[in-house]
Design an enzyme around this catalytic site. Structure first.
Site, PDB file in Angstrom:
ATOM      1  N   ASP A 488       1.040  -0.884  -0.208  1.00  0.00           N
ATOM      2  CA  ASP A 488      -0.075   0.135   0.209  1.00  0.00           C
ATOM      3  C   ASP A 488       0.837   0.990   0.021  1.00  0.00           C
ATOM      4  O   ASP A 488       0.495   2.148  -0.693  1.00  0.00           O
ATOM      5  CB  ASP A 488      -1.116   0.069   0.831  1.00  0.00           C
ATOM      6  CG  ASP A 488      -0.416  -0.279   2.558  1.00  0.00           C
ATOM      7  OD1 ASP A 488       0.708  -0.994   2.416  1.00  0.00           O
ATOM      8  OD2 ASP A 488      -0.968   1.061   3.661  1.00  0.00           O
ATOM      9  N   ARG A 492       5.341   4.338   6.029  1.00  0.00           N
ATOM     10  CA  ARG A 492       5.220   4.123   7.702  1.00  0.00           C
ATOM     11  C   ARG A 492       5.040   2.149   8.282  1.00  0.00           C
ATOM     12  O   ARG A 492       4.764   1.536   7.116  1.00  0.00           O
ATOM     13  CB  ARG A 492       3.540   4.727   7.767  1.00  0.00           C
ATOM     14  CG  ARG A 492       2.410   4.206   7.030  1.00  0.00           C
ATOM     15  CD  ARG A 492       1.520   4.942   7.816  1.00  0.00           C
ATOM     16  NE  ARG A 492      -0.001   4.178   6.239  1.00  0.00           N
ATOM     17  CZ  ARG A 492      -0.814   4.885   5.843  1.00  0.00           C
ATOM     18  NH1 ARG A 492      -0.772   5.612   5.842  1.00  0.00           N
ATOM     19  NH2 ARG A 492      -1.998   3.993   5.744  1.00  0.00           N
ATOM     20  N   GLU A 494       3.716   0.045   8.186  1.00  0.00           N
ATOM     21  CA  GLU A 494       2.418  -0.866   7.305  1.00  0.00           C
ATOM     22  C   GLU A 494       2.686  -1.939   5.897  1.00  0.00           C
ATOM     23  O   GLU A 494       3.233  -2.504   6.564  1.00  0.00           O
ATOM     24  CB  GLU A 494       1.252   0.136   6.845  1.00  0.00           C
ATOM     25  CG  GLU A 494       0.441  -0.499   7.411  1.00  0.00           C
ATOM     26  CD  GLU A 494      -1.421   0.000   6.929  1.00  0.00           C
ATOM     27  OE1 GLU A 494      -2.172  -0.150   6.629  1.00  0.00           O
ATOM     28  OE2 GLU A 494      -1.412   1.612   7.569  1.00  0.00           O
ATOM     29  N   ASP A 501      -6.616  -2.481  -2.758  1.00  0.00           N
ATOM     30  CA  ASP A 501      -5.674  -1.227  -3.449  1.00  0.00           C
ATOM     31  C   ASP A 501      -4.848  -2.297  -5.391  1.00  0.00           C
ATOM     32  O   ASP A 501      -5.102  -1.014  -5.817  1.00  0.00           O
ATOM     33  CB  ASP A 501      -4.235  -0.749  -2.504  1.00  0.00           C
ATOM     34  CG  ASP A 501      -3.854   0.050  -0.959  1.00  0.00           C
ATOM     35  OD1 ASP A 501      -5.295  -0.479  -0.567  1.00  0.00           O
ATOM     36  OD2 ASP A 501      -3.776   0.924  -1.128  1.00  0.00           O
ATOM     37  N   GLU A 776      -2.457   9.278  -0.423  1.00  0.00           N
ATOM     38  CA  GLU A 776      -3.427   7.812   0.368  1.00  0.00           C
ATOM     39  C   GLU A 776      -4.854   8.803   0.204  1.00  0.00           C
ATOM     40  O   GLU A 776      -5.820   8.314  -0.420  1.00  0.00           O
ATOM     41  CB  GLU A 776      -2.839   7.714   0.978  1.00  0.00           C
ATOM     42  CG  GLU A 776      -3.970   6.607   2.103  1.00  0.00           C
ATOM     43  CD  GLU A 776      -3.423   6.458   3.506  1.00  0.00           C
ATOM     44  OE1 GLU A 776      -2.802   7.072   3.661  1.00  0.00           O
ATOM     45  OE2 GLU A 776      -3.491   5.306   3.680  1.00  0.00           O
ATOM     46  N   HIS A 797       0.962   6.436  -2.281  1.00  0.00           N
ATOM     47  CA  HIS A 797       0.009   5.436  -2.228  1.00  0.00           C
ATOM     48  C   HIS A 797      -0.296   5.062  -3.589  1.00  0.00           C
ATOM     49  O   HIS A 797      -0.648   5.995  -4.184  1.00  0.00           O
ATOM     50  CB  HIS A 797      -2.031   5.352  -1.590  1.00  0.00           C
ATOM     51  CG  HIS A 797      -1.031   4.942   0.240  1.00  0.00           C
ATOM     52  ND1 HIS A 797      -0.545   4.451   1.097  1.00  0.00           N
ATOM     53  CD2 HIS A 797      -2.458   3.962   0.417  1.00  0.00           C
ATOM     54  CE1 HIS A 797      -1.251   4.093   2.062  1.00  0.00           C
ATOM     55  NE2 HIS A 797      -1.780   3.528   1.452  1.00  0.00           N
TER      56      HIS A 797
HETATM   57  C1  BGC Z   1      -3.947   0.971   4.014  1.00  0.00           C
HETATM   58  C2  BGC Z   1      -4.876   1.156   2.775  1.00  0.00           C
HETATM   59  C3  BGC Z   1      -5.707  -0.342   2.469  1.00  0.00           C
HETATM   60  C4  BGC Z   1      -6.419   0.410   4.501  1.00  0.00           C
HETATM   61  C5  BGC Z   1      -7.863  -0.558   4.470  1.00  0.00           C
HETATM   62  C6  BGC Z   1      -4.394   1.647   4.725  1.00  0.00           C
HETATM   63  O1  BGC Z   1      -4.442   1.619   5.943  1.00  0.00           O
HETATM   64  O2  BGC Z   1      -3.064   2.288   4.426  1.00  0.00           O
HETATM   65  O3  BGC Z   1      -4.380   1.144   1.193  1.00  0.00           O
HETATM   66  O4  BGC Z   1      -6.324  -0.337   1.839  1.00  0.00           O
HETATM   67  O5  BGC Z   1      -5.776   0.389   4.937  1.00  0.00           O
HETATM   68  O6  BGC Z   1      -8.488  -0.786   5.275  1.00  0.00           O
END
Ligand code: BGC
Length: 903
Positions: A488, A492, A494, A501, A776, A797
């Site tokens: 994604d 960060r 994640e 996505d 994003e 993103h």
């Molecule tokens: C991500 C997104 C993802 C989403 C889903 C986010 O934290 O960065 O791109 O699809 O959460 O809830």
């Protein structure tokens, strides 16, 4: 003068030749196997399919002479050849006995007559080699630290080494390399390759990649040494948000190294990592800790010069311990490695304090800095803090990184050194360097951009510079996030393979780069997770995190199980992709069918706090609740599910699964009926009177049986766009489909208004605000430069960049009609302020291209120009249909054409 309705193409260079006249011209190029772009080592396929490209249509009866030379180490080469009909050139089945482990192949193809006389030159040779194909070929063990380690974070990382004595310089040598964790290998003091984050991320419970390297040149007669840096990586490092999860796959890291050498006389020898022959030693190295998101700490005072050279005194090192891993999990990679792609120069270097500097590289991306450290005293520490953006006061914006602070540190031993962290990757444009002595200059650093190696296949350029910049940003967000898996975001805490996505972005991705192998590889992990969790988890590979610890079926995200394989198939025409993923798609649709209400609507709430994610990040959603959208969640869920039913029906038809095709076809009808009855009113309005609702209904063909409703829905969508003053009103789910839906219902004008608006929210707003990647949120940065206060705010993103698919098909004007671009559409739509555009895509048959301009009576480019001039290329093996408003469609066979059309 041209008939107004007819398009008269002029072929200035037809792709057919008179065979008598020009026999030398039937050359073939682009010989490849499977979805690899060229020469490749360590493949896992014993019968690789082969493809090639023609410059000219082979004449009637022509054949292909396919030659291979194959050899296993220790054996003699054998030559084999065969003749094939020339018509087939894409994914031609393997024609010889299956390959065995370690087999090296050199292949070429040549066009010949039916009598086997040459008609052109042989293609360039393709070199490829199998890896270790059998479980029993893996003799080496994973080995690592033999001391008790800290339980979770910030573990001091080890070095592993072994001396190796060879009786003479090998004629050839291969290193088979894998790791639990991450590894970087050295032989005799030199890095074995530029690959980073080896072995990459897969669902390690099921499979772990083992890479093959040619190390012939690194080895000498007599004493040699191998050394390995080990990192925690995805395997046992902390991954994910909400505090993350450490040790998810295991808590013991290790390297697997199997060195296989072949001597000139054909004899072979293997040297394998293990914990029992006392040759393999381990110690703590200079990497004091390394966290993929938080950063790496390196202490040069702990370096042991010469540690990966022969004869180094390792008497103080400990014997390694085995880190057990079932060899059945080890496999040969299907994708290419993460490698440095290019270097970025700073566009500004500013002194911001005593020993503190701020460097701007001008481009947000995934990269690492290689720094020249000098004039430091032993014990001095320099830190590098990487961020995407600056706060309005010019300071680095670290809040949005959350726990993933991307903070590297280097502690000097007082000597000059070039250093780059090994087991991290950072998403950044700016870096703040603290603790720097003296002046910092561009010569002190290299900013090295990384991602998985992919072949570029798609381009777009228009007369609108802002749109070009948007497209450039979309490409950069893709590049930043194709890091072993499709993530994604790259910055960060994640960086996960969020299914939703890529579900949206895959039509753009397949055009821009050859991603078939990359995404198909990731789909294997999706299948593994589906079998493990009974549904498609929110992200793949899955790691239980905070409120997302229990996978639950969520629309659009889960629909990636159908949409991604379908998109790959449409771009490549590779039916194996459908075959391999059919159970994945089938089981997803089957699962969701069980959640439907009797009328076919998916309105059951998933067992998950946010429920459905719906039109996630709809611009009206408040920063703290991205799922609070204008469009009903059950409408979005049912629309996406209907599309999945339709796609899986087509998959079943193509694969000859007639019963399934019938079953899914009926399910599709039921879901569509339920959708229309529940969400669409007789007057064509929808129960959610939103851009998203109309866009999905039209783009997914849900109103196709009812012309009146469809026309009215299109009109209402166009009206909503006009009413919004051209501002975007959709989140993740609706965004890719608004422009297509407008075009499909004759509202190009509104599509261009939306695309060319630069008011927030819009695509060009980001561009106007100086974005270098796609954001994003529509308002990740507010007009005054303040950052969105939401805890989830990224500037890199790709999801909202899914609009590029429409830009390619409608502004450039190229779109596949049949799978694999066998037949495609050439249909640029003129609108907005665009006076010229060009696009190209490397299809399985070769390059397809369009470039057009609008000119007035004086021949000047103008939006009012009534003459359209087009150049078109249709590759050999494909056909194109030119479709222009107010004109009869025109079929083009392979060739280069110039078309002039009066509008
Ligand atoms: C991500 C997104 C993802 C989403 C889903 C986010 O934290 O960065 O791109 O699809 O959460 O809830």
């Amino acid at each position: 003068m041209d008939n107004d309705n007819a398009i008269t193409p002029k072929g200035d260079k037809p792709l057919t030749l008179d065979p008598e006249a020009a026999t030398e011209e039937y050359n073939v190029h682009g010989l490849t196997i499977e979805h690899f772009p060229g020469d490749v080592m360590g493949i896992g396929v014993p019968a690789p399919r082969m493809s090639w490209v023609y410059d000219f249509e082979p004449p009637e009866g022509a054949q292909i002479l396919l030659k291979i030379r194959r050899r296993v180490p220790g054996g003699k080469p054998t030559d084999e050849n065969t003749y094939l009909p020339a018509q087939q050139s894409v994914m031609v089945p393997w024609q010889f006995n299956q390959l065995t482990s370690r087999e090296r192949v050199v292949a070429s193809v040549q066009v010949v007559t039916s009598q086997h006389a040459p008609l052109g030159k042989p293609s360039e040779e393709l070199h490829f080699e199998t890896g270790l194909l059998q479980e029993a070929d893996h003799v080496a063990d994973y080995v690592g630290p033999s001391w008790p380690e800290a339980e979770t974070d910030h573990r001091h990382l080890p070095l592993v080494r072994a001396d190796v004595t060879l009786r003479e310089k090998p004629a050839s040598a291969r290193l088979y390399l894998s790791a639990l964790g991450l590894v970087e290998a050295e032989i005799n003091g030199h890095k074995v390759s530029e690959d980073a984050l080896t072995p990459g991320w897969t669902q390690y419970e099921k499979r772990i990649p083992c890479w093959t390297y040619d190390v012939t040149d690194e080895l000498n007669a007599g004493g040699n040494a191998m050394g390995f840096w080990l990192g925690d990586g995805w395997y046992r490092g902390r991954i994910g948000f909400d505090g993350g999860y450490a040790n998810y796959y295991g808590d013991r890291i290790g390297v697997l190294a199997q060195l296989e050498v072949e001597y000139a006389d054909g004899t072979t020898e293997k040297i394998c990592s293990n914990s029992w022959d006392r040759q393999w030693k381990v110690t703590s190295g200079p990497i004091v800790s390394s966290d993929m998101y938080e950063g790496e700490c390196y202490d040069a005072r702990l370096e042991q010069p010469g540690w990966s050279t022969y004869g180094f005194d390792d008497s103080a090192w400990k014997p390694v311990a085995e880190s057990f891993c079932d060899p059945a999990k080890i496999e040969n990679p299907e994708i290419l490695s993460i490698r440095p792609q290019e270097k970025h120069e700073p566009i500004s270097i500013k002194k911001i304090g005593e020993r503190s500097w701020l460097v701007d590289f001008g481009q947000n991306c995934s990269a690492r800095i290689r720094l020249h450290l000098h004039d430091l005293a032993s014990g001095d520490t320099v830190t590098l803090h990487h961020v995407e953006v600056l706060e309005p006061d010019g300071s680095i914006a670290t809040r949005t990184l959350r726990r993933g602070q991307q903070l590297d540190s280097y502690t000097s031993n007082g000597q000059d050194a070039w250093w780059e962290p090994r087991f991290v990757m950072h998403g950044f444009r700016y870096v703040q360097i603290d603790g720097w002595p003296g002046e910092l200059t561009a010569d002190d650093m290299d900013c090295r951009v990384y991602h998985s190696e992919l072949k570029r296949t798609g381009e777009l350029e228009t007369s609108n510079e802002m749109l070009n910049k948007l497209h450039h940003n979309i490409v950069w967000s893709m590049r930043s996030n194709f890091m072993s898996i499709p993530t994604d975001c790259p910055q960060r805490d994640e960086r996960l393979g969020w299914t939703g996505d890529i579900c949206l972005f895959s039509p753009t991705a397949v055009y821009l780069y050859d991603v078939e192998a990359f995404l198909n590889n990731w789909l294997q992990d999706m299948r593994t997770e589906q079998l493990k969790w009974g549904t498609i988890p929110y992200y793949v590979p899955f790691v239980p995190l905070g409120g997302w610890a229990h996978p639950s079926a969520i629309s659009e995200w889960g629909d990636a199980a159908v949409a991604v394989p379908w998109t790959l198939y449409m771009d490549s025409g590779d039916i194996e992709i459908l075959r391999e993923n059919y159970d994945l798609s089938h089981d997803w649709v089957d699962e969701v069918a069980g959640y439907l209400s009797p009328d076919g609507v998916w309105d059951r709430k998933p067992e998950f706090a946010l429920g459905q994610l719906g039109d996630w990040l709809d611009p009206t959603a408040p920063p703290e609740n991205p799922a609070l959208a204008m469009t009903q969640k059950e409408l979005v869920a049912t629309a996406y599910f209907a599309r999945s039913c339709s796609e899986v029906t087509r998959m079943a038809q193509i694969l000859g699964k007639d019963d399934d095709a019938k079953h899914f076809g009926e399910l599709y009808k039921r879901v569509r009926r339920g959708y229309i009855d529940r969400f669409s009113n007789m007057d064509g309005t929808m129960t959610s009177d939103t851009q998203c609702a109309y866009a999905l209904s039209i783009a997914f063909g849900l109103l196709d049986d009812d012309d009146v409703r469809r026309v009215k829905a299109g009109n209402r969508l166009a009206e909503l766009v006009r009413d919004s003053g051209g501002k975007v009103s959709t989140g993740f789910a609706g965004t890719p489909f608004v422009l297509p839906a407008l075009s499909m219902t004759g509202h190009d004008k509104e599509a261009f208004i939306l695309l060319e608006s630069d008011e927030c929210p819009s695509w060009l707003y980001q561009v106007k605000m100086g974005a270098t990647t796609t954001w994003e949120r529509w308002d990740s940065m507010e007009p005054d430069g303040a950052l969105n206060p939401g805890g989830m705010t990224s500037f890199n993103h790709y999801a909202l960049g899914s609009v590029a698919a429409w830009m390619h098909s409608h502004i450039g004007g190229l779109e596949a009609i049949d799978p694999g671009w066998k037949h495609f559409r050439i249909a640029p739509h003129m609108g907005g302020d665009i006076t010229h555009a060009s696009t190209s895509h490397i299809t399985p048959f070769g390059r397809a291209a369009v470039s057009w301009k609008l000119v007035d009576a004086e021949g000047k480019e103008s939006t009012d120009g009534n003459r359209l001039e087009m150049d078109v290329t249709v590759p050999v093996g494909a056909t194109g249909t030119v479709e222009l408003a107010n004109h009869e469609p025109c079929e083009l066979k392979a060739g280069h054409y110039q078309l002039t059309v009066n509008r």
